[in-house]
Design a protein around this motif. Structure first.
Motif, PDB file in Angstrom:
ATOM      1  N   TYR A  80      -7.805   4.331   3.310  1.00 34.19           N
ATOM      2  CA  TYR A  80      -6.541   4.475   2.587  1.00 34.19           C
ATOM      3  C   TYR A  80      -5.500   5.138   3.487  1.00 34.19           C
ATOM      4  O   TYR A  80      -5.835   5.916   4.388  1.00 34.19           O
ATOM      5  N   GLU A  93      -4.392   0.832  -0.164  1.00 37.21           N
ATOM      6  CA  GLU A  93      -5.803   0.597   0.179  1.00 37.21           C
ATOM      7  C   GLU A  93      -5.847  -0.417   1.310  1.00 37.21           C
ATOM      8  O   GLU A  93      -5.183  -1.458   1.254  1.00 37.21           O
ATOM      9  N   ARG A 197      -3.088  -3.175   0.001  1.00 38.48           N
ATOM     10  CA  ARG A 197      -2.295  -3.281  -1.221  1.00 38.48           C
ATOM     11  C   ARG A 197      -1.929  -1.895  -1.724  1.00 38.48           C
ATOM     12  O   ARG A 197      -2.654  -0.916  -1.502  1.00 38.48           O
ATOM     13  N   ILE A 199      -1.797   0.896  -4.272  1.00 39.09           N
ATOM     14  CA  ILE A 199      -2.562   1.255  -5.471  1.00 39.09           C
ATOM     15  C   ILE A 199      -1.911   2.429  -6.213  1.00 39.09           C
ATOM     16  O   ILE A 199      -2.291   2.734  -7.341  1.00 39.09           O
ATOM     17  N   LYS A 200      -0.934   3.062  -5.561  1.00 41.70           N
ATOM     18  CA  LYS A 200      -0.224   4.167  -6.203  1.00 41.70           C
ATOM     19  C   LYS A 200       1.157   4.277  -5.552  1.00 41.70           C
ATOM     20  O   LYS A 200       1.274   4.181  -4.332  1.00 41.70           O
ATOM     21  N   GLU A 202       3.936   2.407  -6.880  1.00 44.01           N
ATOM     22  CA  GLU A 202       4.702   1.172  -7.080  1.00 44.01           C
ATOM     23  C   GLU A 202       6.148   1.492  -7.467  1.00 44.01           C
ATOM     24  O   GLU A 202       7.074   0.759  -7.084  1.00 44.01           O
ATOM     25  N   ALA A 234      -9.527   7.556  -1.839  1.00 46.17           N
ATOM     26  CA  ALA A 234      -8.209   7.639  -2.470  1.00 46.17           C
ATOM     27  C   ALA A 234      -8.036   8.979  -3.184  1.00 46.17           C
ATOM     28  O   ALA A 234      -8.992   9.549  -3.675  1.00 46.17           O
TER      29      ALA A 234
END
Length: 234
Positions: A80, A93, A197, A199-200, A202, A234
């Motif tokens: 991460y 990630e 991508r 994952i936190k 956005e 993470a």
């Protein structure tokens, strides 16, 4: 000349014609030789049999150790990355198995501080955010200016919104363009290598997407990455 008695002649004849006796010592010696030869052959067979088995097991063990080393090395790599931007934190990630070479390069550049102070030089709403140290027209702007119609290619799941990628175009090894998609973009299938991508964070990506830009999609106020922190979990 004295005559030999018949009984003496008979005994003398039996002595000449009878089989020669083998001594017990000779028999024992021959048996020992046979036993030693058999034992030597058996020992030689055991030696070569064990050697072949040990070599085979050693080869298997080396393969297992090498595989274990590769697996453990990949397992130990950070999975991460936390991008500390001027708008907030974005946690991504990394696809260590899907794009190992790109992830390795990204991690190496992170450790060298390459992304520290990197600007987002092109922000295209409902499309993509592009960061890098390159000058001139950005790849995202170039793709947009060519006017390729959206939806022309089938949508790939890996090109959904909030995916992290880099350009497929050949670049200098020391340079690295960073992209975060803000919408599903089918026409990036042949241009973008996805290696992670969001994952936190956005909402942070969406806030960057809303900044004011000029006619060339360049932010009017400087916005970019302050630094990157790598983590295994993470």
């Amino acid at each position: 000349m004295a005559r030999i008695k018949p009984q003496a002649l008979l005994l003398q004849s039996k002595k000449k014609k009878g089989p020669t006796r083998i001594s017990i010592t000779t028999i024992i010696f021959c048996n020992l030789v046979v036993v030693l030869v058999v034992f030597s052959l058996f020992a030689t067979y055991r030696h070569w049999s064990n050697r072949s088995r040990n070599q085979f097991q050693s080869g298997v063990s080396n393969v297992e150790e090498n595989d274990g080393f590769v697996d453990s090395k990949r397992f130990d790599l950070p999975g991460y990355a936390i991008l500390n931007t001027s708008k907030g934190y974005i946690t991504v990630e990394l696809y260590k198995d899907g794009s190992p070479e790109i992830v390795d390069k990204f991690l190496d550049l992170c450790q060298k501080g390459y992304f520290k102070g990197m600007p987002f030089h092109h922000v295209i709403k409902n499309y993509v955010i592009q960061g890098g140290h390159s000058q001139g027209i950005g790849a995202a702007e170039d793709w947009t200016s060519k006017g390729k119609p959206h939806g022309h290619l089938p949508l790939s799941p890996k090109h959904e919104a909030f995916m992290l990628g880099t350009s497929k175009t050949k670049q200098d090894r020391k340079k690295f363009e960073l992209f975060i998609t803000t919408a599903p973009i089918p026409d990036l299938n042949d241009k973008l290598i996805v290696f992670g991508r969001v994952i936190k964070g956005e909402d942070v990506v969406q806030e960057i997407e809303e900044v004011d830009t000029d006619e060339h999609y360049r932010p009017k106020s400087r916005i970019g990455i302050i630094n990157v922190t790598l983590k295994r979990e993470a």
